[in-house]
Design an enzyme around this catalytic site. Structure first.
Site: not given
Length: 382
Positions: A106, A109, A174, A288, A346
């Site tokens: 985290e 990032h 986000h 989706h 992906h």
């Protein structure tokens, strides 16, 4: 947002942001050639792409709450200084959201995000100087200024992601803001390129005209699909549709669209505070999956049309290959029960699709504008 935050921690985070940005800035500075601004623009694209991919890795490894506060980690600028608090949380709940590994994922990032912010500030400052000196349109500071505002909004939603405990709509926004930032950076960088003169290329006017509406349509379809994919990921619905091509053994399995697509609710809960039914997750995944067919058709057709126009033929070839690989990687994640590497791949494919579609739209706009300018003297002469 920064109320109660220690100044020392903010200074520590700022230093780490400068360190993360220093490497690409140094590479641009020592590179040969005179157009360092163009290189910086593309390097910023590359680092933003990396940030999005690492953000997907953070989300898919459940590391979004690895540090349950913001902007630091238990009030510290790095997990080393918060090791005692992190270890205590991990000991109390070994499979919980806070572990030493997740805390580092985290925070790395966040460091990358702050580094990208520094690069955008550098773009703006250099653009202001070059614009004053040359007056060239490609150095106009409006877009870099918009990028700086955008990345600040993106950072605010990063904070909300943590403070609202991974609320799906916030995490999805986000993600979309990150993709939007990447698209804006690609547009800005493409404008810096010296594109070959293809106005005399053998291509029909119909192809150019069709691409002027088809390429933006493909971009919109791509962004809607990314939003749906983000909704799948943030609701942990990736395995809700077992099997392929059927979902739960049926073309139309039992689905709960109302609860599945209620936007403002907590993770795993309905708007009324009850546990989210499994049929809601099935609905999220099924939509989706079905919309992916439309995306492949529209983007594939846009890529085929682009291959007929010399100015963007290379982008069309890459886009056609990528959309096929993206479709296959989506199927593979279902067949192989969503392994981490395929899931990250992906997400990376989605970001790369945004890069290519933005490049396609920008180059079509430049090509069309060039044709208009070329045609004006001919009309006046007639």
């Amino acid at each position: 947002m920064f109320e109660g935050v220690e100044p020392g921690m903010l200074i520590g985070l700022a230093i780490k942001a400068l360190i993360f940005a220093a490497i690409p800035l140094a590479l641009v500075y020592i590179a040969r050639g005179s157009d360092r601004y163009r290189r910086l623009a593309w390097v910023t694209v590359f680092f933003t792409f990396d940030l999005i991919v690492f953000g997907a890795f953070t989300r898919l490894t459940d590391s979004g709450l690895g540090c349950p506060d913001w902007p630091g980690c238990y009030g510290e600028a790095n997990p080393f200084l918060a090791h005692a608090e992190i270890s205590a949380a991990e000991a109390a709940q070994p499979t919980g959201p806070v572990t030493v590994v997740k805390a580092w994922i985290e925070m790395i990032h966040r460091y990358l995000a702050m580094g990208v912010g520094v690069l955008i500030i550098a773009l703006l400052l250099i653009a202001l100087r070059l614009w004053k000196r040359t007056g060239l349109l490609r150095y106009h500071p409006a877009l870099p200024a918009a990028l700086l505002i955008w990345v600040c909004i993106q950072g605010a939603f990063g904070a909300l992601t943590v403070t609202l405990k991974l609320q799906p709509v916030i995490v999805t926004i986000h993600l979309l803001l990150g993709m939007g930032l990447l698209s804006m950076l690609v547009w800005h960088a493409t404008r810096q390129n010296q594109l070959p003169d293809t106005t005399a290329a053998a291509a029909s006017a119909n192809t150019t005209a069709s691409l002027r509406w088809l390429a933006p349509l493909a971009f919109v379809f791509c962004f809607v699909q990314i939003a749906l994919g983000g909704w799948v990921s943030t609701n942990y619905a990736a395995l809700a549709c077992g099997g392929f091509p059927l979902c739960q053994g049926a073309v139309m399995p039992p689905m709960d669209f109302e609860h599945g697509f209620t936007l403002w609710r907590q993770l795993g809960m309905t708007a009324g505070g009850e546990y989210l039914p499994f049929d809601a997750l099935v609905a999220v995944h099924w939509v989706h999956r079905m919309f992916a067919i439309a995306v492949v058709a529209v983007v594939g057709f846009a890529a085929w049309q682009a291959m007929r126009l010399a100015a963007v033929a290379d982008v069309g070839r890459w886009l056609l290959g990528l959309i096929g690989l993206q479709f296959l990687s989506g199927i593979s994640t279902v067949i192989f029960n969503w392994p981490l590497a395929l899931a990250v791949l992906h997400n990376a494919g989605a970001a790369l699709t945004v890069v290519l579609l933005t490049t396609l739209n920008c180059r079509i706009a430049i090509h069309a504008k060039s044709n208009e300018i070329t045609a004006q003297p001919a009309v006046m002469a007639a």
